[in-house]
Design an enzyme around this catalytic site. Structure first.
Site, mmCIF file in Angstrom:
data_model
loop_
_atom_site.group_PDB
_atom_site.id
_atom_site.type_symbol
_atom_site.label_atom_id
_atom_site.label_comp_id
_atom_site.label_asym_id
_atom_site.label_seq_id
_atom_site.Cartn_x
_atom_site.Cartn_y
_atom_site.Cartn_z
ATOM 1 N N ASP A 116 0.743 -1.151 0.030
ATOM 2 C CA ASP A 116 -0.088 -0.149 0.057
ATOM 3 C C ASP A 116 0.807 1.405 0.083
ATOM 4 O O ASP A 116 0.237 2.292 0.413
ATOM 5 C CB ASP A 116 -0.819 0.080 1.123
ATOM 6 C CG ASP A 116 -2.048 -0.798 0.997
ATOM 7 O OD1 ASP A 116 -2.569 -0.956 -0.254
ATOM 8 O OD2 ASP A 116 -2.687 -1.486 1.893
ATOM 9 N N ASP A 177 -7.579 -4.137 -4.635
ATOM 10 C CA ASP A 177 -7.280 -2.837 -4.055
ATOM 11 C C ASP A 177 -5.860 -2.380 -4.573
ATOM 12 O O ASP A 177 -5.649 -1.170 -4.695
ATOM 13 C CB ASP A 177 -7.162 -2.655 -2.779
ATOM 14 C CG ASP A 177 -8.170 -3.609 -2.137
ATOM 15 O OD1 ASP A 177 -8.686 -4.702 -2.573
ATOM 16 O OD2 ASP A 177 -8.716 -3.245 -0.789
HETATM 17 N N1 GLY Z 1 -7.376 -2.520 1.717
HETATM 18 C C1 GLY Z 1 -8.106 -1.338 1.252
HETATM 19 C C2 GLY Z 1 -9.476 -1.293 1.512
HETATM 20 O O1 GLY Z 1 -9.853 -1.705 2.556
HETATM 21 O O2 GLY Z 1 -10.266 -0.970 0.696
#
Ligand code: GLY
Length: 401
Positions: A116, A177
């Site tokens: 991330d 994501d």
């Molecule tokens: N991992 C990012 C979300 O929870 O959308």
């Protein structure tokens, strides 16, 4: 005929004026709330000794503020919001807060434990570089991209998402994501002229396009790959209600992500993927009339007691921002559809999903759902909803001009 044309022009003008007014109201409310959030964050940081690097993440069910360390995937959204406020207001008050909060994250450029980094570093340092052009921000973006690239696996052709989880759970998890983190890689290639980041991002996007979607263009949350040969082991969920369900935020990450990939590559397959995701998602009959989706569009309770099913304002905000960008890449009739959807989402968020001024710890939007299966962050304000809401407002305004 002439009269009809004039009537249409007047009606369009009135719609545009009303929209500009809502946009203006939204920024005014954001100004009040974010000043309050700055105060609450400072107060809460002080009360836990010197934890000056803690960042706001959400409001707990009991109304308290949840702060997280800079290693949390949400740490970049607060600085990002401060930059968006500065972009809109040009008021140095916001710039000063944005600068000081951004630099708190600098050490993340070495953090190889998270996929991330795009969310964390690109929405803070990347935004700062985009708005100021200052080299110091650029250097952090480049180092962070190098670090993120160390999570790329050539066999799988993807950036690894989660490092946690035992092998029976997953061996090489890639989540939808993760499309969002590719922006950091694309940008690093542009900044350095080094193509390797671009190639990794393209490979990741291609694998995701091939393996993450069902025939109807809905997306799985997690694809588990065999790291030995890159084959797909299984397709499952982690934050949705079931493996075959439609977790709303995941669909939004996909639409936003493929639109962003098209921006950098001009590969028409990415554009078509974003168009199909939009067609699928906004064509669902269970989509609420205010366009703010249920947290998972396959929650069975939608059929029996829909008013009790939590919504996800964050998914709506990500969709709105992505749709505004998508509208810039297609013909006018289709663009109008995307702009209308995004305008409708912003209208709902601004008029029905905002807390009263100086409440909810200063967050901008109510009713987001982070991780329903883990019973965490259900129907509460969450920082990334606010970030993408401000980004969508910025994009709406730019298109209006
Ligand atoms: N991992 C990012 C979300 O929870 O959308």
């Amino acid at each position: 005929m002439k009269t009809l044309f004039s009537a249409c022009c007047i009606s369009l003008l009135m719609t545009l004026c009303a929209q500009a007014q809502t946009n203006n109201d939204a920024w005014k409310a954001a100004d009040v709330q974010l000043r309050f959030l700055l105060e609450q964050t400072a107060l809460n940081r002080k009360s836990i000794a010197d934890k000056s690097k803690l960042m706001p993440r959400c409001v707990e069910k009991d109304g308290s503020l949840r702060l997280v360390g800079i290693g949390d995937w949400c740490s970049g959204f607060f600085p990002g919001e401060l930059w968006l406020m500065w972009q809109h207001t040009q008021d140095d008050f916001w710039r000063e807060w944005a600068v000081s909060n951004t630099w708190k994250l600098e050490e993340l450029k070495w953090n190889n434990s998270s996929h991330d980094l795009g969310f964390m570093v690109y929405n803070s340092f990347g935004k700062a570089y985009e708005l100021t052009g200052e080299r110091s921000y650029r250097d952090v973006v480049i180092q962070a991209a190098k670090t993120l690239a160390s999570r790329y696996d050539a066999n799988v052709g993807c950036i690894r998402s989660w490092s946690w989880g035992t092998p029976d759970r997953w061996q090489f998890a890639v989540i939808i994501d993760n499309m969002m983190n590719l922006e950091l890689l694309f940008q690093a290639s542009l900044l350095t002229g080094d193509r390797q980041y671009y190639d990794m991002a393209v490979s990741h996007a291609n694998q995701t396009l091939k393996n993450h979607f069902r025939e109807d263009f809905s997306s799985y949350h997690v694809v588990d790959y065999n790291p030995a040969d890159g084959s797909v082991i299984k397709r499952i969920t982690h934050q949705g209600i079931a493996d075959e369900s439609v977790w709303s935020r995941g669909q939004a990450w996909g639409l936003y992500g493929f639109t962003m990939c098209y921006r950098y590559t001009k590969d028409v397959h990415y554009l078509q993927q974003a168009q199909q995701i939009a067609r699928f998602f906004f064509g669902q009959k269970d989509l609420p009339a205010d366009l703010i989706p249920y947290w998972d569009m396959r929650d069975p309770a939608i059929k029996t007691h829909p008013t009790e099913v939590p919504r996800d304002a964050s998914a709506a905000a990500v969709f709105a921002s992505g749709l505004y960008e998508l509208a810039t890449y297609v013909g006018e009739a289709e663009a109008q559809t995307y702009r209308r959807l995004a305008d409708g989402i912003l209208q709902s968020l601004t008029t029905q999903y905002q807390p009263a001024p100086e409440t909810s710890q200063g967050f901008l939007l109510l009713h987001s759902t982070g991780n329903y299966p883990a019973n965490d962050e259900i129907d509460v304000p969450i920082i990334y909803a606010d970030y993408y809401y401000l980004e969508a407002l910025t994009r709406q305004e730019a298109l209006g001009k």
